[in-house]
Design a protein around this motif. Structure first.
Motif, short mmCIF file in Angstrom:
data_model
loop_
_atom_site.label_atom_id
_atom_site.label_comp_id
_atom_site.label_asym_id
_atom_site.label_seq_id
_atom_site.Cartn_x
_atom_site.Cartn_y
_atom_site.Cartn_z
N GLN A 200 -9.97 3.11 -5.85
CA GLN A 200 -8.90 4.02 -5.44
C GLN A 200 -7.61 3.62 -6.17
O GLN A 200 -6.87 4.48 -6.64
N ALA A 201 -7.37 2.32 -6.28
CA ALA A 201 -6.13 1.84 -6.90
C ALA A 201 -6.11 2.07 -8.40
O ALA A 201 -5.06 1.99 -9.03
N THR A 202 -7.28 2.33 -9.01
CA THR A 202 -7.28 2.65 -10.43
C THR A 202 -7.28 4.15 -10.62
O THR A 202 -7.57 4.64 -11.72
N GLY A 203 -6.96 4.89 -9.59
CA GLY A 203 -6.70 6.32 -9.75
C GLY A 203 -7.90 7.23 -9.71
O GLY A 203 -7.83 8.36 -10.17
N PHE A 204 -9.02 6.76 -9.13
CA PHE A 204 -10.17 7.65 -9.03
C PHE A 204 -10.08 8.50 -7.77
O PHE A 204 -9.59 8.04 -6.74
N ARG B 297 -15.06 11.00 -6.40
CA ARG B 297 -15.67 10.11 -7.37
C ARG B 297 -15.99 8.76 -6.77
O ARG B 297 -17.04 8.17 -7.03
N MET C 292 -1.32 4.48 -0.69
CA MET C 292 -2.68 4.22 -0.20
C MET C 292 -2.72 3.80 1.26
O MET C 292 -3.71 3.22 1.71
N LEU D 230 0.83 -1.20 0.00
CA LEU D 230 0.00 0.00 0.00
C LEU D 230 0.87 1.26 0.00
O LEU D 230 0.51 2.27 -0.60
N MET E 16 1.71 2.28 -3.29
CA MET E 16 0.61 2.85 -4.06
C MET E 16 0.21 4.21 -3.48
O MET E 16 -0.72 4.85 -3.98
N MET F 169 -2.99 -2.44 -8.75
CA MET F 169 -3.01 -3.40 -7.65
C MET F 169 -4.23 -4.30 -7.79
O MET F 169 -5.31 -3.86 -8.15
N ASP G 28 -13.75 -4.06 -0.33
CA ASP G 28 -12.55 -4.01 -1.14
C ASP G 28 -12.70 -3.23 -2.43
O ASP G 28 -11.75 -2.65 -2.92
N ARG H 240 -12.15 7.84 -18.07
CA ARG H 240 -11.83 8.94 -17.16
C ARG H 240 -10.39 9.43 -17.34
O ARG H 240 -10.14 10.62 -17.43
N HIS H 241 -9.44 8.49 -17.37
CA HIS H 241 -8.04 8.89 -17.34
C HIS H 241 -7.41 9.01 -18.72
O HIS H 241 -6.47 9.77 -18.91
N ALA I 100 -14.33 2.24 -17.11
CA ALA I 100 -14.39 3.53 -16.41
C ALA I 100 -13.05 4.26 -16.35
O ALA I 100 -12.98 5.44 -16.72
N PRO I 101 -11.95 3.60 -15.91
CA PRO I 101 -10.68 4.35 -15.85
C PRO I 101 -10.19 4.77 -17.23
O PRO I 101 -9.54 5.81 -17.36
N ARG J 299 -11.30 0.10 -2.45
CA ARG J 299 -9.85 0.14 -2.63
C ARG J 299 -9.48 -0.05 -4.09
O ARG J 299 -8.56 0.58 -4.60
N THR J 300 -10.24 -0.94 -4.77
CA THR J 300 -9.96 -1.16 -6.19
C THR J 300 -10.13 0.14 -6.97
O THR J 300 -9.28 0.51 -7.78
N LEU K 264 -10.45 -8.44 -12.58
CA LEU K 264 -9.68 -7.48 -11.77
C LEU K 264 -8.29 -7.27 -12.38
O LEU K 264 -7.76 -6.15 -12.37
N GLU L 134 -1.76 13.62 -2.44
CA GLU L 134 -2.69 12.60 -2.93
C GLU L 134 -2.92 12.71 -4.44
O GLU L 134 -2.99 11.69 -5.14
N ARG M 52 -2.55 9.80 -7.18
CA ARG M 52 -3.69 9.42 -8.00
C ARG M 52 -3.29 9.38 -9.47
O ARG M 52 -3.67 8.49 -10.22
N PHE N 299 -6.50 -7.14 -5.60
CA PHE N 299 -6.69 -7.52 -4.21
C PHE N 299 -7.15 -8.96 -4.06
O PHE N 299 -7.47 -9.65 -5.03
N ARG O 225 -1.40 6.23 -9.97
CA ARG O 225 -2.28 5.06 -9.92
C ARG O 225 -3.10 4.94 -11.18
O ARG O 225 -3.46 3.85 -11.60
N ALA O 226 -3.41 6.09 -11.78
CA ALA O 226 -4.20 6.08 -13.00
C ALA O 226 -3.36 5.64 -14.19
O ALA O 226 -3.90 5.26 -15.22
N LEU P 70 -8.73 -5.07 -15.31
CA LEU P 70 -8.90 -3.70 -14.83
C LEU P 70 -7.55 -3.09 -14.48
O LEU P 70 -7.25 -1.94 -14.81
#
Lengths: 325, 315, 275
Positions: free
Chosen positions: B216-220, B224, A50, A45, A48, A86, B210, A111-112, A107-108, B213-214, A156, A73, A77, A88, A80-81, A159
């Protein structure tokens, strides 16, 4: 590509992760092994950015040459984007149950990366294919509860790959899965890491899964590194008594099948991990160590070089490098 | 999914049927002689007999119930004893105001509660969380009618910004709106206090999972994650409480209308009780129950729309 | 030793305050609560009248104290009746299962169709307004609530090992319910009762405010407020004190209930820990 220098995490009741240094090269596959409470997830973490803000993180960290030590932060971010990902442990709860998995992966991207909806969908489809999801076209519009555990874990991973990360951290990615499915997921992670030249940090309590996946292993206990070294060397000739204990606890012949099955947590090391505030001040393993010496509980051993890697054990210094205890 | 809805719809109709029996029994059978209730003990026996005859009270109970229920289904609630006009007409006149009050109250309740609850969850354990929880704890303990009086004291008596009560009619929309501000606030604030607590604990529950966290880990960004992932997943408990609260909201309008002298259904109910107008009271009590039962039914259906896991008929 | 929850502490103090005032009012009030003193109406607070007097020169403190007694009495009666009947039904449902359980639970669903206030209004319209109607209405609507709480808790206890042991030893369902189930579901029932107590106080006040509860001259916080409302321009202070009393009593029982729940359910407040 990522360098941690003297990273440490402190909680209200005392240190949770002692000063730890660690580097990963591009495309390198490194494993962290340890029981729960060993600080392995906390270490991940902190890579990351986090770690819960109720804990304090110290030390220096840089990602691809960028110093993230005092990053805010928003900087994390950004990374991470784009560069870090990561996966889990619990594939069921790690996916939003109310979203179609295709939308979750898209979604990412939207968004990113500024993809349009159609582009993102096409990319999600190709990611599903890459991660070996069966019938990917149909899966896109399914909900998490309609998928099996292994398929969810693949979603996952898809993703996590969406942003083309330079580092993928997999935190116990196989612990909740059946043995056979777990094997396929570990193989998938290795393949992806090779094909994409993506660094992989594989975290597990399961030595067998880690040895199958990685080139280098870090053994952790009680928030401290016990031993590091090439995977093959650690598996064949461990230096630290804790690592030896882990290896001995592993069922021998049918190791890869049994040890990934269910929730077996290395039961044959005597005693159990004490809570963080009760850990000895010296070597964290003191108290459970079969070859403990008088000063082990009070003096923290340094990580010193062994023939193949490093180990933090007073026996090493006492008996000379590579000595047998 | 269809099976689920059909099942719930059947339950809904059954509930309405039982409720109508209860209302009819309490109002018509338990008190003994409704004619006595309506006319009071001063009336002569002849007058009572005449009324019994006129209202068909000499018929068997089951027949009376059926007559009432079947007419009610056709929108005929009988003729108000005190107003001398059909109850349906009275209801038609006064429903819009009660409806407007309930809708405005619901919207303000939900908006306030979601904002406060999610904000508190995001600040879990810090002073912002603490302040919001203190506000909500106090809001729950304040009687709505007392809050109304305090609002009137401040905004109508002292500052004179808003009218203390009464309703000017819909012809002047601005004046109508001004007359509804204080009642809406009084109605919504107490409900929002309850809902904010539920929202907060539901959100905290979701935030432990979880997939947060996922995300968050993809950068949101936290914002959001909060509104895009946490809130939708917290909606099931929130919607449950909103449904239950609609009952309090409906009965709340009864009280609030009487505090602010608003000519809605609640005020009509009290005037009718004062007039011993059993026919109108019975119709209104039934109507309010229908509102509540319907709201509960809609909530049941809403679950299915929110959560895909419930769509597969595993109800 | 765990720290006493703050809400339990504050709630306990507030409840003690209200209950003490209510009990004291039975044997002593500063003045007879109904004693009128017209020349001395709307008196400001003074050593003789701590909070002043109302439109008829009656002492406010005395009225508030007697009203506290009435309010507590209504809540105590209504919640006790509802809790006892509801808990019995819930335990029967859990003990018998099958269609008995189904029937009891379906019936208790009906409780949701009638908000307490509406049910009370209906009873008041049919039987005439009185505090008895208020007690009956609150008690009646409380039955399903307690039936649910008791059944949910009892079902869990029925699956504990000591209950299996008792069944194996040949104890019948009634004896098991009495000796094993009841003591083990007491905690959630008491927590619920404390919270329902707060709701009951609020409901009684609302009904009395609407004129469906306490009838003159019986003092009630709700009725005092409805009288004060007509005098709001003349004597706004009369609209403050009774409301404050309701607020304190409801807040007190609400906090006490929350605090008891926190005590009896140690899962709350625990935090997820990292590996």
């Amino acid at each position: 590509m990522i360098d941690l220098t003297d990273i440490h995490v402190d909680g209200p009741a005392g240190p949770l992760l002692r000063k730890t240094s660690l580097s990963l090269a591009a495309g390198e596959r490194v494993g962290i092994v340890g029981e729960s409470g060993s600080g392995k997830t906390l270490l991940a973490l902190s890579m990351m950015g986090m770690v819960s803000d109720q804990l304090t993180v110290g030390g220096a960290i840089s990602v691809e040459g960028r110093d993230m030590t005092n990053a805010v932060e928003a900087d994390w971010r950004h990374l991470r984007a784009r560069r870090l990902s990561m996966v889990f442990q619990e594939p069921m709860s790690a996916l939003n149950p109310l979203r179609r998995v295709g939308d979750t992966v898209a979604a990412p991207l939207i968004r990113h990366q500024g993809y349009t909806r159609e582009q993102a969908r096409a990319r999600a489809l190709s990611l599903f294919e890459e991660t070996g999801i069966t019938d990917p076209e149909r899966r896109l519009s399914q909900y998490p509860h309609q998928l099996s555990g292994g398929q969810r874990q693949r979603v996952l991973i898809a993703l996590a790959l969406a942003c083309d990360p330079a580092l993928l951290i997999a935190d116990e990615p196989t612990s909740a899965l059946d043995a056979e499915v777990a094997l396929r997921i570990t193989d998938l992670l290795v393949r992806l890491s090779r094909e994409r030249n993506m660094a992989l940090l594989f975290i597990s309590h399961d030595l067998a899964a880690v040895s199958r996946t990685t080139e280098r292993i870090i053994v952790m206990y009680g928030g401290d590194i016990m031993e590091t070294g090439p995977t093959r060397a650690i598996m064949q000739a461990p230096h630290h008594p804790y690592t030896k204990g882990l290896l001995a606890a592993r069922p021998k012949l049918w190791a890869p099948i049994l040890s990934t099955h269910g929730k077996r947590r290395l039961p044959t090391i005597p005693g159990s991990v004490p809570p963080p505030q009760d850990l000895p001040r010296g070597c964290r393993f003191a108290g459970r160590c079969p070859v403990e010496m008088a000063h082990c509980a009070t003096e923290r051993p340094a990580l010193i070089h062994t023939a193949t890697g490093t180990a933090a054990c007073h026996r090493q210094t006492a008996d000379g490098a590579g000595g047998q205890s | 999914m269809t099976y689920f809805i059909v099942r719930r719809a059947a339950g809904f109709l059954l509930t309405l049927f039982v409720v109508s029996i209860i209302v009819f029994t309490v109002m018509n059978v338990l008190p003994g002689d409704p004619a006595l209730t309506i006319l009071g003990i001063d009336a002569t026996e002849d007058a009572r007999a005449a009324l019994r005859e006129r209202l068909g009270l000499n018929d068997p109970v089951v027949l009376r119930y059926l007559r009432w229920a079947i007419a009610a289904l056709q929108g005929d609630f009988g003729v108000s004893y005190s107003f001398g006009v059909p109850v349906a007409e009275l209801v038609g006149e006064r429903l819009p105001l009660t409806f407007a009050l309930a809708i405005a109250g619901t919207i303000v309740t939900i908006a306030t509660a979601l904002f406060l609850g999610i904000s508190a969850a995001a600040r879990h354990g810090r002073s912002g969380d603490w302040a919001i929880m203190l506000f909500s704890q106090m809001g729950i303990a304040i009687p709505a009618f007392w809050l109304s009086m305090l609002l009137v004291l401040l905004f109508a008596v002292k500052l004179q910004w808003l009218p203390p009560g009464g309703f000017p009619g819909w012809d002047d929309p601005m004046a109508a709106l001004r007359a509804l501000v204080l009642p809406t606030v009084a109605l919504a604030l107490v409900q929002a206090a309850v809902l904010a607590r539920v929202t907060r604990s539901a959100a905290l529950e979701v935030m432990r999972q979880d997939f947060v966290r996922t995300a968050q880990a993809t950068g949101f960004s936290p914002r959001r994650v909060l509104w895009g992932h946490v809130l939708p997943n917290a909606l099931v408990p929130i919607v449950t409480i909103v449904g239950l609260q609609f009952a309090s909201l409906v009965t709340g309008t009864i009280v609030i209308e009487n505090v602010f002298y608003l000519p809605g259904l609640g005020r009509l109910l009290f005037q009718s009780i004062g007039n011993r107008d059993l026919i109108t009271v019975q119709a209104l009590v039934m109507l309010f129950s229908v509102f509540v039962v319907t709201a509960n039914f809609i909530v049941d259906i809403a679950y299915v729309l929110i959560d895909p896991r419930l769509r597969e008929g595993r109800a | 030793m765990r720290r006493l929850p703050v809400n339990l502490l504050i709630g306990g103090v507030l409840v003690a305050l209200v209950v003490a005032a209510a009990m004291l009012s039975v044997i002593w009030t500063p003045h007879p609560y109904a004693a009128m003193d017209i020349p001395n109406k709307f008196a400001p607070p003074s050593p003789a009248h701590w909070l002043g007097t109302d439109q008829l020169g009656r002492d406010l403190v005395s009225q508030l104290m007697v009203a506290a007694g009435n309010s507590m009495m209504v809540a105590l009666l209504a919640v006790s009746i509802g809790a006892v009947l509801g808990t019995i039904l819930g335990m029967v449902a859990a003990a018998r299962g099958g269609w008995t359980e189904e029937a009891i639970m379906r019936l208790s669903d009906l409780g949701f169709a009638f908000p307490t206030l509406l049910f009370a209004i209906m009873l008041a319209a049919a039987f005439g307004p009185s505090l008895t109607v208020v007690v009956v209405a609150i008690a009646f609507i409380n039955i399903p609530t307690f039936a649910r709480v008791a059944r949910a808790a009892a079902r869990q206890v029925w699956h504990r090992d000591y209950v299996y042991a008792a069944r194996a030893a040949g104890m019948n369902r009634f004896a098991i319910s009495r000796d094993h189930i009841l003591p083990n579901i007491a905690a959630p029932v008491i927590v619920q009762a404390t919270i329902e107590f707060a709701v009951a106080i609020l409901t009684e006040a609302a009904l009395s405010y609407l004129g469906l509860g306490a009838q003159p001259p019986a003092p009630s916080w709700g009725r005092m407020l409805s009288e004060a409302q007509t005098l709001m321009y003349l004597a706004p202070q009369l609209a403050i004190w009774p409301g404050l009393c309701i607020f304190i009593a409801v807040l007190g029982f609400g906090l006490l209930g929350d605090g008891l729940r926190d005590l009896s359910d140690p899962r709350l407040g625990q935090r997820r820990s990292h590996d």
